[in-house]
Design a protein around this motif. Structure first.
Motif, mmCIF file in Angstrom:
data_model
loop_
_atom_site.group_PDB
_atom_site.id
_atom_site.type_symbol
_atom_site.label_atom_id
_atom_site.label_comp_id
_atom_site.label_asym_id
_atom_site.label_seq_id
_atom_site.Cartn_x
_atom_site.Cartn_y
_atom_site.Cartn_z
ATOM 1 N N ARG A 12 36.552 -50.202 -7.828
ATOM 2 C CA ARG A 12 35.522 -49.931 -6.821
ATOM 3 C C ARG A 12 35.780 -50.869 -5.645
ATOM 4 O O ARG A 12 35.992 -52.053 -5.840
ATOM 5 N N GLY A 13 35.749 -50.331 -4.441
ATOM 6 C CA GLY A 13 36.074 -51.123 -3.261
ATOM 7 C C GLY A 13 35.035 -52.141 -2.862
ATOM 8 O O GLY A 13 35.312 -53.065 -2.122
ATOM 9 N N GLY A 14 33.827 -52.010 -3.329
ATOM 10 C CA GLY A 14 32.771 -52.942 -2.957
ATOM 11 C C GLY A 14 31.429 -52.400 -3.401
ATOM 12 O O GLY A 14 31.340 -51.397 -4.093
ATOM 13 N N LEU A 15 30.390 -53.038 -2.957
ATOM 14 C CA LEU A 15 29.039 -52.683 -3.351
ATOM 15 C C LEU A 15 28.751 -51.208 -3.047
ATOM 16 O O LEU A 15 28.790 -50.786 -1.899
ATOM 17 N N GLY A 16 28.537 -50.433 -4.076
ATOM 18 C CA GLY A 16 28.211 -49.027 -3.908
ATOM 19 C C GLY A 16 29.386 -48.112 -3.640
ATOM 20 O O GLY A 16 29.226 -46.909 -3.523
ATOM 21 N N ALA A 17 30.577 -48.662 -3.503
ATOM 22 C CA ALA A 17 31.756 -47.839 -3.217
ATOM 23 C C ALA A 17 32.167 -47.081 -4.478
ATOM 24 O O ALA A 17 32.042 -47.594 -5.587
ATOM 25 N N PRO A 18 32.663 -45.853 -4.324
ATOM 26 C CA PRO A 18 33.099 -45.094 -5.494
ATOM 27 C C PRO A 18 34.416 -45.632 -6.053
ATOM 28 O O PRO A 18 35.194 -46.260 -5.342
ATOM 29 N N TRP A 19 34.653 -45.369 -7.320
ATOM 30 C CA TRP A 19 35.913 -45.745 -7.964
ATOM 31 C C TRP A 19 37.022 -44.893 -7.368
ATOM 32 O O TRP A 19 36.886 -43.680 -7.201
ATOM 33 N N VAL A 26 48.434 -40.850 -1.995
ATOM 34 C CA VAL A 26 47.021 -40.535 -1.877
ATOM 35 C C VAL A 26 46.173 -41.627 -2.535
ATOM 36 O O VAL A 26 46.648 -42.380 -3.376
ATOM 37 N N ILE A 27 44.927 -41.673 -2.121
ATOM 38 C CA ILE A 27 43.917 -42.472 -2.789
ATOM 39 C C ILE A 27 42.886 -41.455 -3.254
ATOM 40 O O ILE A 27 42.316 -40.720 -2.433
ATOM 41 N N ILE A 28 42.673 -41.386 -4.575
ATOM 42 C CA ILE A 28 41.779 -40.372 -5.119
ATOM 43 C C ILE A 28 40.783 -40.982 -6.089
ATOM 44 O O ILE A 28 41.004 -42.059 -6.638
ATOM 45 N N GLY A 29 39.689 -40.282 -6.273
ATOM 46 C CA GLY A 29 38.660 -40.678 -7.223
ATOM 47 C C GLY A 29 38.050 -39.436 -7.840
ATOM 48 O O GLY A 29 38.245 -38.327 -7.347
ATOM 49 N N PRO A 30 37.277 -39.604 -8.909
ATOM 50 C CA PRO A 30 36.717 -38.447 -9.602
ATOM 51 C C PRO A 30 35.568 -37.771 -8.861
ATOM 52 O O PRO A 30 35.185 -36.666 -9.212
ATOM 53 N N ASP A 31 35.042 -38.407 -7.829
ATOM 54 C CA ASP A 31 33.894 -37.838 -7.109
ATOM 55 C C ASP A 31 34.056 -37.872 -5.597
ATOM 56 O O ASP A 31 33.081 -37.677 -4.879
#
Length: 94
Positions: free
Chosen positions: A30-37, A52-57
């Protein structure tokens, strides 16, 4: 690994149905407070690699090279997806 698998499937299902392989180059965080994984990966589409930079949401960010996503192609029916996890293990998802 669960987050990486979910990210690869989300990327395929929502943004790039023709992705052939997703290889994660880091564990993700997670990049920081509240940031998505999210995690850095290399996505192979039509034989070309995209960083790419990807996440599940979240939608993907294309980095390196042109910084643009690949041109849309007609979706390939039932294209298997190879997921290579950051620990070196892999699986093929139908």
């Amino acid at each position: 690994m669960e987050q990486q698998r979910a990210s690869a499937l989300y990327f395929r299902d929502e943004y790039q149905p023709n992705v052939e392989k997703v290889k994660f180059t880091q564990d993700g965080s997670r990049g920081g407070l509240g940031a998505p994984w999210r995690a850095n990966a290399i996505a192979t589409v039509a034989g070309d690699d995209y960083f790419v930079i990807i996440g599940p949401d979240t939608g993907p960010a294309f980095v390196g090279g042109t910084g643009r996503p690949p041109e849309p192609l007609p979706p390939a029916p039932n294209l298997p997806l190879t997921v290579v996890y950051s620990d070196g293990t892999s699986e093929v998802v139908e």
